[in-house]
Design a protein around this motif. Structure first.
Motif, PDB file in Angstrom:
ATOM      1  N   VAL A  94      12.754  24.800 -42.032  1.00 12.30           N
ATOM      2  CA  VAL A  94      12.211  25.643 -40.963  1.00 12.30           C
ATOM      3  C   VAL A  94      12.084  24.930 -39.634  1.00 12.30           C
ATOM      4  CG1 VAL A  94      10.959  27.150 -42.553  1.00 12.30           C
ATOM      5  CG2 VAL A  94       9.853  25.060 -41.698  1.00 12.30           C
ATOM      6  N   ASP A  95      12.184  23.608 -39.606  1.00 12.77           N
ATOM      7  CA  ASP A  95      11.989  22.908 -38.339  1.00 12.77           C
ATOM      8  C   ASP A  95      12.657  21.539 -38.417  1.00 12.77           C
ATOM      9  OD1 ASP A  95      11.168  22.491 -35.773  1.00 12.77           O
ATOM     10  OD2 ASP A  95       9.049  22.157 -36.241  1.00 12.77           O
ATOM     11  N   ARG A  96      12.799  20.925 -37.253  1.00 14.41           N
ATOM     12  CA  ARG A  96      13.340  19.575 -37.187  1.00 14.41           C
ATOM     13  C   ARG A  96      12.802  18.882 -35.951  1.00 14.41           C
ATOM     14  NH1 ARG A  96      19.647  20.255 -35.186  1.00 14.41           N
ATOM     15  NH2 ARG A  96      19.163  21.094 -33.114  1.00 14.41           N
ATOM     16  N   ARG A  97      12.811  17.559 -35.986  1.00 12.45           N
ATOM     17  CA  ARG A  97      12.422  16.792 -34.798  1.00 12.45           C
ATOM     18  C   ARG A  97      13.239  15.507 -34.769  1.00 12.45           C
ATOM     19  NH1 ARG A  97       7.269  16.130 -37.762  1.00 12.45           N
ATOM     20  NH2 ARG A  97       6.545  17.904 -36.535  1.00 12.45           N
ATOM     21  N   PHE A  98      13.462  15.013 -33.546  1.00 17.35           N
ATOM     22  CA  PHE A  98      14.254  13.799 -33.349  1.00 17.35           C
ATOM     23  C   PHE A  98      13.340  12.582 -33.265  1.00 17.35           C
ATOM     24  CE2 PHE A  98      16.947  17.170 -31.765  1.00 17.35           C
ATOM     25  CZ  PHE A  98      18.198  16.833 -32.245  1.00 17.35           C
ATOM     26  N   HIS A  99      13.785  11.488 -33.838  1.00 17.24           N
ATOM     27  CA  HIS A  99      13.078  10.211 -33.746  1.00 17.24           C
ATOM     28  C   HIS A  99      14.028   9.205 -33.106  1.00 17.24           C
ATOM     29  CE1 HIS A  99       9.636  11.511 -36.238  1.00 17.24           C
ATOM     30  NE2 HIS A  99      10.542  12.211 -36.910  1.00 17.24           N
ATOM     31  N   GLY A 100      14.228   9.358 -31.807  1.00 15.66           N
ATOM     32  CA  GLY A 100      15.202   8.523 -31.121  1.00 15.66           C
ATOM     33  C   GLY A 100      16.607   9.009 -31.428  1.00 15.66           C
ATOM     34  N   ASN A 101      17.578   8.435 -30.763  1.00 13.49           N
ATOM     35  CA  ASN A 101      18.962   8.842 -31.014  1.00 13.49           C
ATOM     36  C   ASN A 101      19.398   8.454 -32.416  1.00 13.49           C
ATOM     37  OD1 ASN A 101      19.084   9.306 -28.077  1.00 13.49           O
ATOM     38  ND2 ASN A 101      21.282   9.466 -28.469  1.00 13.49           N
ATOM     39  N   GLY A 102      19.938   9.413 -33.136  1.00 10.88           N
ATOM     40  CA  GLY A 102      20.523   9.113 -34.434  1.00 10.88           C
ATOM     41  C   GLY A 102      19.649   9.350 -35.633  1.00 10.88           C
ATOM     42  N   ILE A 103      18.403   9.795 -35.465  1.00 13.16           N
ATOM     43  CA  ILE A 103      17.542  10.083 -36.613  1.00 13.16           C
ATOM     44  C   ILE A 103      16.940  11.476 -36.430  1.00 13.16           C
ATOM     45  CG2 ILE A 103      15.487   9.450 -37.934  1.00 13.16           C
ATOM     46  CD1 ILE A 103      15.911   6.579 -37.143  1.00 13.16           C
ATOM     47  N   ILE A 104      17.188  12.357 -37.395  1.00 12.19           N
ATOM     48  CA  ILE A 104      16.617  13.704 -37.378  1.00 12.19           C
ATOM     49  C   ILE A 104      15.729  13.880 -38.605  1.00 12.19           C
ATOM     50  CG2 ILE A 104      17.091  16.178 -37.584  1.00 12.19           C
ATOM     51  CD1 ILE A 104      19.586  15.865 -36.057  1.00 12.19           C
ATOM     52  N   GLU A 105      14.542  14.422 -38.374  1.00 16.55           N
ATOM     53  CA  GLU A 105      13.640  14.789 -39.466  1.00 16.55           C
ATOM     54  C   GLU A 105      13.780  16.287 -39.724  1.00 16.55           C
ATOM     55  OE1 GLU A 105       8.825  14.942 -40.486  1.00 16.55           O
ATOM     56  OE2 GLU A 105       9.551  14.189 -38.550  1.00 16.55           O
ATOM     57  N   HIS A 106      14.082  16.657 -40.964  1.00 15.05           N
ATOM     58  CA  HIS A 106      14.197  18.061 -41.364  1.00 15.05           C
ATOM     59  C   HIS A 106      12.946  18.435 -42.155  1.00 15.05           C
ATOM     60  CE1 HIS A 106      18.519  17.765 -40.378  1.00 15.05           C
ATOM     61  NE2 HIS A 106      18.409  16.567 -40.917  1.00 15.05           N
ATOM     62  N   ILE A 107      12.297  19.529 -41.788  1.00 14.26           N
ATOM     63  CA  ILE A 107      11.010  19.922 -42.373  1.00 14.26           C
ATOM     64  C   ILE A 107      11.174  21.243 -43.109  1.00 14.26           C
ATOM     65  CG2 ILE A 107       8.593  20.450 -41.876  1.00 14.26           C
ATOM     66  CD1 ILE A 107       9.010  18.836 -39.228  1.00 14.26           C
ATOM     67  N   SER A 108      10.742  21.272 -44.373  1.00 12.23           N
ATOM     68  CA  SER A 108      10.856  22.468 -45.200  1.00 12.23           C
ATOM     69  C   SER A 108       9.544  23.245 -45.200  1.00 12.23           C
ATOM     70  CB  SER A 108      11.214  22.082 -46.639  1.00 12.23           C
ATOM     71  OG  SER A 108      11.110  23.193 -47.501  1.00 12.23           O
ATOM     72  N   GLU A 109       9.646  24.537 -45.485  1.00  9.42           N
ATOM     73  CA  GLU A 109       8.447  25.366 -45.608  1.00  9.42           C
ATOM     74  C   GLU A 109       7.586  24.919 -46.783  1.00  9.42           C
ATOM     75  OE1 GLU A 109      10.355  29.030 -48.255  1.00  9.42           O
ATOM     76  OE2 GLU A 109      10.213  29.233 -46.069  1.00  9.42           O
TER      77      GLU A 109
END
Length: 377
Positions: free
Chosen positions: A39-54
């Protein structure tokens, strides 16, 4: 319609040619359990994505830049596998852009993966407003129709443009660069922000003796079929004909020829002037539905010389294109959308590229993306 998820099959079962392949069985458990629930995502600097589930689960993807054409040694692959097993979920994913993605379940592990791959000399970056990749074909490594050495051009461009990948230097939006060794465009796609295409720069000249191996033995055969060497020409520039002595002749109309090298694909016996070999540069294409939607690029530079190992002319042209775009584009504006806003004529003026019959770009409306189609409906 729902999707049934099954367990990973036994290795021997993977040899069964079942179509379509149940790809979900190959997913790590945390991804399989959250399939369709992100349902969501956020970036942690270039090259790292956090994917968040419900469900509250999270996974982190780390994008790693690879050498041109993704060619790495077995030793390097083993080191990547060790990193994936130690800090990740035991899997890696090769991307269309010829990068490598690691997957893990915590930010601490993601940062550790970044640290470990950078120790090996591989940068972490991409995504967001940055250089996502420079994709290359194999060219001379394995290809028999390559005109220029795309991997070495790609490496030189990466050497100059790496800060745009790692985020040290900012871009207005995503940037994708493709380098193809010949007009077959195996380097990825013609619909890229910047596409560099190797070409011969002239019409081919058939070898007067060896070309006979690609032609019928007698003119009588021309009544039954057109030889492949002529049939593949997309513009009808190659003419085969019967001679008075019953043999077959061949001519190339230089006024029609577009130097695409299709004839070279089916017959090796054409001669080219090495001094005229070069690259064409296309700009403004994309396959995404952002902005005005998907679009093909404009050919703004019909020919540049190819001078290894520095490829200074190619690097200078790419840097100039990026500099004009960076200086004047709006935030989030892809290169093609920027060109649409100011006009292709004005863009070429700012590049300082003269207009000739070889790059007479016409203004085109690419306003046919899915979003626009839905609006029209």
């Amino acid at each position: 319609m729902g999707m049934s998820l099954t367990v990973t099959p036994e290795p021997r079962d993977r040899m069964n040619k079942r179509l379509p392949m149940p790809f979900s069985t190959q997913l790590p458990e945390i991804i399989r359990n959250n399939y369709g629930k992100w349902v969501d995502r956020r970036f942690h600097g270039n090259g790292i994505i956090e994917h968040i589930s419900e469900t509250g689960d999270r996974v982190f993807t780390i994008k790693v830049g690879l050498p041109p054409n993704s060619r790495v040694s077995v030793d390097t692959l083993e080191k990547f596998i060790e990193i994936a097993d130690k800090y990740g979920l035991g899997v890696v994913r090769a991307t269309r852009g010829m990068n490598l993605e690691f997957i893990t379940d915590s930010l601490d592990k993601a940062l550790k993966i970044k640290e470990e791959v950078e120790k090996l000399g591989f940068p972490v970056g991409g995504w967001g407003a940055s250089l996502w990749h420079i994709t290359s074909c194999t060219a001379y490594l394995t290809c028999t129709t390559a005109v220029v050495d795309a991997p070495s051009i790609t490496q030189v461009l990466y050497n100059h443009l790496k800060p745009f990948f790692t985020g040290e230097e900012k871009l207005p939006a995503k940037l994708m660069i493709f380098v193809a060794g010949c007009p077959n465009i195996c380097g990825g796609t013609l619909a890229g922000d910047i596409v560099i295409v190797g070409h011969y720069g002239q019409a081919p000249r058939p070898d007067p003796e060896k070309i006979k191996f690609c032609l019928p033995a007698s003119a009588e055969a021309l009544k039954r079929a057109v030889p492949d060497v002529a049939a593949v020409c997309p513009v009808g520039a190659i003419k085969v004909f019967g001679k008075p002595d019953g043999s077959v002749g061949i001519e190339v109309d230089e006024r029609k020829c577009i130097a695409c090298s299709r004839c070279k694909n089916v017959c090796d016996y054409f001669d080219w002037d090495p001094a005229k070999i070069g690259v064409a540069v296309f700009v403004g294409g994309k396959t995404s539905n952002t902005g005005t939607g998907p679009r093909l690029p404009y050919k703004v530079i019909p020919w540049l010389p190819v001078n290894p190992p520095e490829y200074r002319e190619i690097v200078a042209a790419v840097r100039k294109i990026i500099d004009v775009w960076r200086r004047e584009a709006k935030p989030g504006e892809r290169l093609g959308d920027f060109i649409d806003r100011i006009g292709i004529d004005e863009f070429m003026n700012r590049l300082g590229v003269p207009r000739t019959r070889h790059n007479r770009c016409e203004e085109i409306s690419w306003n046919f993306g899915v979003r626009q189609f839905i609006t029209y409906m």
